[in-house]
Write an enzyme that holds these catalytic residues in place. Sequence first.
Site, mmCIF file in Angstrom:
data_model
loop_
_atom_site.group_PDB
_atom_site.id
_atom_site.type_symbol
_atom_site.label_atom_id
_atom_site.label_comp_id
_atom_site.label_asym_id
_atom_site.label_seq_id
_atom_site.Cartn_x
_atom_site.Cartn_y
_atom_site.Cartn_z
ATOM 1 N N ASP A 484 -46.188 27.229 -10.082
ATOM 2 C CA ASP A 484 -45.367 26.455 -11.001
ATOM 3 C C ASP A 484 -43.966 27.073 -11.016
ATOM 4 O O ASP A 484 -43.770 28.187 -10.529
ATOM 5 C CB ASP A 484 -45.998 26.499 -12.393
ATOM 6 C CG ASP A 484 -45.184 25.748 -13.426
ATOM 7 O OD1 ASP A 484 -44.672 24.671 -13.095
ATOM 8 O OD2 ASP A 484 -45.059 26.251 -14.555
ATOM 9 N N LYS A 485 -43.001 26.337 -11.559
ATOM 10 C CA LYS A 485 -41.647 26.881 -11.618
ATOM 11 C C LYS A 485 -41.304 27.425 -12.997
ATOM 12 O O LYS A 485 -41.116 28.618 -13.196
ATOM 13 C CB LYS A 485 -40.615 25.814 -11.224
ATOM 14 C CG LYS A 485 -39.174 26.315 -11.264
ATOM 15 C CD LYS A 485 -38.175 25.189 -11.244
ATOM 16 C CE LYS A 485 -38.081 24.470 -12.559
ATOM 17 N NZ LYS A 485 -37.433 25.282 -13.625
ATOM 18 N N PHE A 633 -30.144 10.872 -18.849
ATOM 19 C CA PHE A 633 -30.214 11.179 -17.411
ATOM 20 C C PHE A 633 -31.433 10.495 -16.806
ATOM 21 O O PHE A 633 -32.480 10.385 -17.435
ATOM 22 C CB PHE A 633 -30.318 12.685 -17.208
ATOM 23 C CG PHE A 633 -30.440 13.098 -15.771
ATOM 24 C CD1 PHE A 633 -29.312 13.381 -15.027
ATOM 25 C CD2 PHE A 633 -31.676 13.199 -15.157
ATOM 26 C CE1 PHE A 633 -29.418 13.760 -13.702
ATOM 27 C CE2 PHE A 633 -31.799 13.569 -13.834
ATOM 28 C CZ PHE A 633 -30.663 13.859 -13.109
ATOM 29 N N LYS A 656 -21.619 13.424 -17.189
ATOM 30 C CA LYS A 656 -21.928 14.605 -16.372
ATOM 31 C C LYS A 656 -23.097 14.254 -15.472
ATOM 32 O O LYS A 656 -23.965 13.449 -15.834
ATOM 33 C CB LYS A 656 -22.258 15.813 -17.241
ATOM 34 C CG LYS A 656 -23.565 15.702 -18.010
ATOM 35 C CD LYS A 656 -23.835 16.949 -18.828
ATOM 36 C CE LYS A 656 -25.162 16.815 -19.594
ATOM 37 N NZ LYS A 656 -25.425 17.970 -20.466
ATOM 38 N N ARG A 691 -26.763 26.278 -10.041
ATOM 39 C CA ARG A 691 -27.014 24.868 -10.329
ATOM 40 C C ARG A 691 -25.682 24.242 -10.753
ATOM 41 O O ARG A 691 -25.019 24.752 -11.662
ATOM 42 C CB ARG A 691 -28.038 24.739 -11.456
ATOM 43 C CG ARG A 691 -29.354 25.395 -11.149
ATOM 44 C CD ARG A 691 -30.135 25.713 -12.419
ATOM 45 N NE ARG A 691 -30.445 24.540 -13.202
ATOM 46 C CZ ARG A 691 -31.570 23.838 -13.062
ATOM 47 N NH1 ARG A 691 -32.460 24.204 -12.153
ATOM 48 N NH2 ARG A 691 -31.807 22.789 -13.815
ATOM 49 N N GLY A 772 -42.993 20.101 -12.516
ATOM 50 C CA GLY A 772 -42.747 18.829 -13.178
ATOM 51 C C GLY A 772 -41.269 18.528 -13.332
ATOM 52 O O GLY A 772 -40.911 17.467 -13.825
ATOM 53 N N ASP A 888 -48.239 28.910 -15.917
ATOM 54 C CA ASP A 888 -48.216 29.451 -17.273
ATOM 55 C C ASP A 888 -48.484 28.421 -18.350
ATOM 56 O O ASP A 888 -48.608 28.772 -19.518
ATOM 57 C CB ASP A 888 -46.853 30.097 -17.546
ATOM 58 C CG ASP A 888 -45.749 29.059 -17.665
ATOM 59 O OD1 ASP A 888 -45.758 28.092 -16.875
ATOM 60 O OD2 ASP A 888 -44.888 29.200 -18.544
ATOM 61 N N ASN A 891 -50.255 22.335 -18.216
ATOM 62 C CA ASN A 891 -50.150 21.427 -17.085
ATOM 63 C C ASN A 891 -50.546 22.087 -15.771
ATOM 64 O O ASN A 891 -50.673 21.405 -14.756
ATOM 65 C CB ASN A 891 -48.713 20.897 -16.976
ATOM 66 C CG ASN A 891 -47.704 22.007 -16.780
ATOM 67 O OD1 ASN A 891 -47.841 23.097 -17.346
ATOM 68 N ND2 ASN A 891 -46.686 21.760 -15.986
ATOM 69 N N ASP A 892 -50.749 23.394 -15.787
ATOM 70 C CA ASP A 892 -51.155 24.100 -14.572
ATOM 71 C C ASP A 892 -52.658 24.368 -14.525
ATOM 72 O O ASP A 892 -53.150 24.931 -13.546
ATOM 73 C CB ASP A 892 -50.417 25.444 -14.468
ATOM 74 C CG ASP A 892 -48.912 25.275 -14.480
ATOM 75 O OD1 ASP A 892 -48.421 24.387 -13.759
ATOM 76 O OD2 ASP A 892 -48.224 26.008 -15.216
#
Length: 1204
Positions: A484-485, A633, A656, A691, A772, A888, A891-892
């Site tokens: 996961d990120k 967004f 933005k 980023r 995600g 963590d 969702n994992d």
Amino acid sequence: MGPPPDEPSTSTAGTQLPGPLPSPILKSSSHRRTHSRSYSHETVSFAEILRQSSRPVDLELNGFATSSTQPPNLIRLSTRRNSERHGSHRDLSDDEARFIYINEPARTHGPVKLVNNAISTSKYTVITFLPRNLFEQFHRIAYVYFLILGALNFVPQLGVFTPVTGILPLAFVLVVTAVKDAYEDFRRHRSDKAENNRTSSVLNGGDFQPKMWKDIQVGDIIRVTSNETLPCDMVLLATSDHTGVAYVQTINLDGESNLKTRYAKQETMFTVPEQMLGLIKCEQPNRNIYGFLANAEINGKKVSLGPSNIILRGCELKNTNWMIGIAVYTGSDTKVMLNNSGAPSKRSRLELHMNRETIFLSILLGLICAIVMVLAGIWLFVHQNELGTMPFYRKDDFQKKKETTYNWYGKGWMIVFTFLSSVILFQTLVPISLYISMELVRLGQAFFMIQDKQMYHEATKSKFQCRALNINEDLGQIKYVFSDKTGTLTENKMEFRSASVYGSDFSGIGDYSGKENTTSVKADGVVFRPKTIVKTDPELHKLLRDGTGMKADRARDFFLALATCNTIVPIEVETPDRGIRVIEYQGESPDEQALVYAAAAYGVILIERTSGHIIVDVFGQQQSYNVLGLHEFDSDRKRMSVIIECPDKSVKLFVKGADSSMFTVLDKTRNPDVTHLTETHLHNYSNIGLRTLVIGMRDLTNAEFEEWQSTYERASTALLGRGTQLRALASKMETELQLLGATGIEDKLQQGVPEAIEKLRQAGIKVWVLTGDKQETAISIGFSCRLLTRGMNQIVINANSRDSCRKNLADAVALSEKMMRNSNEQQGLIIDGNSLVYVLETELEEQLFKVATRCDVVLCCRVAPLQKAGIVALIKNRTDDMTLAIGDGANDVSMIQMADVGIGISGQEGRQAVMASDFAMAQFRFLVPLLLVHGHWNYQRMAYMILYNFYRNAVYVFVLFWYVLYTAFSPANAINEWSSVLYSVIYTAVPTIVVAILDKDLSRSTLMNHPQLYGSGQREEKYNIKLFMGFMLDSLWQSLVIFFLPFFAYRHSDVDWSGLGDLWLLGVVILVNLDLAVDVIRWNWITHAAIWGSIVATWICVIIIDSIWMLHGFWAIYHMMETWRFWFCLLGVIVVGLVPHFVGKIFLEFVMPSDIQIAREMEKFNNSTGTSSMPHTDDASATTQLEVQMIQQQQQQQQQQLEP
């Protein structure tokens, strides 16, 4: 729900709700409080008009009327990705819909009984425990083998062991394992019970009354207060906020700690709950946590519902006094439960391979028993005339007056009984004690992993957790890591690093080191400071405060855009100093948090946000901005915009977004030099892994705003195609923008993540990231953590239909094949969750597998929890490679449970991942010592122990087999029964357990400095068919030496089988323990005590057994030890038996050395010369590098010795 907050409440006591939060800075916890300040602002009256779609709109920008009774409505443009906005695209057919009657649960459950809200995560029930647990345990082939042998002991004619003795070992192992499994499932039942017995306020008879979660039904109206957890999936009907906004935290769902916003429809906001009537027609339960499709008819008016109107089970209500919703999915139908794939039973790869060797040994057992049976049959036919008086058979019974047969069933049955008795006699060829030894070894290995200080996180005081004891050795064979990120690779904390403002770079890169800002604002005698400190550039500060001209004006607009173009909510946090309060910015996006903190650091401080206005402190002066519209967004536009009315009554559009989308909507005729310079700055920011976002603005005229407002009203009331119309409106507005600048944000990785990923890749482990987050975020993190490189070819798959997905995959397969043929360049695959919808569990999986396995890196973006598990299954089901998943959040969980090894990060994102994992740790970087050190040690130790146990028992059984050949092929035991029982318990068990826990083939520093050595486990170098056959041949040779050397030495003596049996037993025990000692690499006092102590213990036990006059063989060992022949036989057995082992070891280490052996020699060489550790190499081929280094160092040492 009661009248609007500005009117007196007329509801009953049972339905009266707490009023909305009056504070401009919202309360979040007991340590956070509201604060009122004495300033006023104007609000725009057209927001009230928008709530009444039947009223015509006629507004002028220069003369907005104001209202102090009700804040304006937030005009929010829903622009979610295609997979999330189907509610705006199509209608639901009755066949695929669920009908929910508001305030009528009984009617809702009338046609079809829907599930209640009780959940179950346990594996067993009282009824299913015994059959299911036994079924799972008997997946071990050896258990089936010992069950058959135990049953044979109940046949009286066989009589090798008593029935209880035969079945007791297997029963003991089964009971111990069952107790362990029962306890683990009891804990799950206890957790489920606690969850199901929680209570929520449910509308019943006009009052909200407590009701257990398990009793909640679809159609119930539920009230949730601040900091409470939602009991089921609910459509939001009303909130304490005037405009229907609710803030929720989704830690338990997607692992994100930032606040998310959800909205109630205006049609339900101001209706008393018990008077609300209507019908909700929603889609059937599904696993898509990012999508929701529904329509509703409320009090005769039709409205459309989407993902922003539903809150899922497990979310927590934050910064909102209360909310009211209607249950649409309960219990096992909730999205979080549908994404829970259950807790599978995991078994290690070595244990699965053991089934193969167990089958081989079973065949070998059958073969030697068949040999005994055939030879016994031949012997019986040859000596059939002598069987009547032969002592062993005693076919004739002469004790009775009438001559009868005695224990004789005919030659045919006697041959069969010989075979079965031989099976029982030789049954230890497959060692059941091995499974108990493995459990003890795993327990010892887990202890040392838990105590490892290099996997201890000082900041959180978190130790490594070993939650599953049966797959320790799998840590040494991992080939794929699925990560996961958010919260796993990153801390989910963004840091503002760079700013390009109207063509000037204020990046803080190079010689400049920014200074920390302490900007604050004072109100009512209290100083408010932003929580996060941001480094600022003095030149940019000076330009903002003192500068004049176009550049200074654009710089101020730039930071005003950062402060207003977002969904951030300011929260006041108390400090020990009563005169100082901290402003904490909460929101869905950590990028937005970083930008707002940066704006605050430069003097543009966001003070208050409601759905209708924003209060910003601009260089010490508080200013009010009315929010006229907000376009969220989405991944199509890749932009976000806000329309605000400034204090001077001008209307501005701030936008933005990603550079790829922003530069296409800029006014190209305005300041081309600024555009070119900004593009250069963006390129520089990207090169260092930041980023980036581009900021633009546009001044709106009166006519433009009126056109937008009327178009919005028409689009927002459309039932079908609503999303398409709103996106088109946003795109129409976001044109001809003036470029203000760009930002560079560093996503704060966890400590050591880039280095950890580099180590894992050097070890031959492929790292895939499944997140995600949106695609741009995932790619940016890929560069930050060195997973992606600038020179890597990226294959991107974003599809909105099955046909386009099929075409994209076909193109990707062709492209990957072409790049593999034409170059050695690295490839990276990037695919989104919408594409995976059309790939997983379809014929397209095979194409995705081809592309993914050819790529060095795979990034999966916007994936649902079950899609993560599907990606893991894609590799797990098609290859023999070991997989590891680490995450963590809740969702994992599915991914963690699907992988061969699941690791939970015990961080700030809840405990669901940890509870579902096999191992848990605090930081991703701890994965390196876990795999490269402990994984390597565990694998090589366990592999050797398994092979050694097979060898150890084979030596013993072969000795018994040779003896049977000299006893008329009858299944007689050459060794005392008591010694036979103690052989696997005392004589040889302890040394192998101790060595498997403590021995180390290489030091920690060597394994960490040379990740390539990890490949030994991936290639199964320590456990394979060749090694197994080598151990079996060694056991065959040693059994021949042990049996025949004493046999020929005592052949013509008067020593009986008891004395020879003691000699054979001592020979077996001494030889197998010395064989183990030869392979020990690192000795310590415990290893010495275990090996030599076992030999001494064996000798003592034999002496004690032979000292008992009631047992056969009384005093035999004393007679044997009196002669020199006994001692010479033992010495001969040791020397001759170990010769092949020594020769083979020398040959392999000097003629055909492996990477491990070369590294070990380097360690010895460095230790002798005082070098602390081996030189580091990044080469993928460790052997060549190590050999060259060893030769060079040896030559240098020799040269130094020759020098005078």
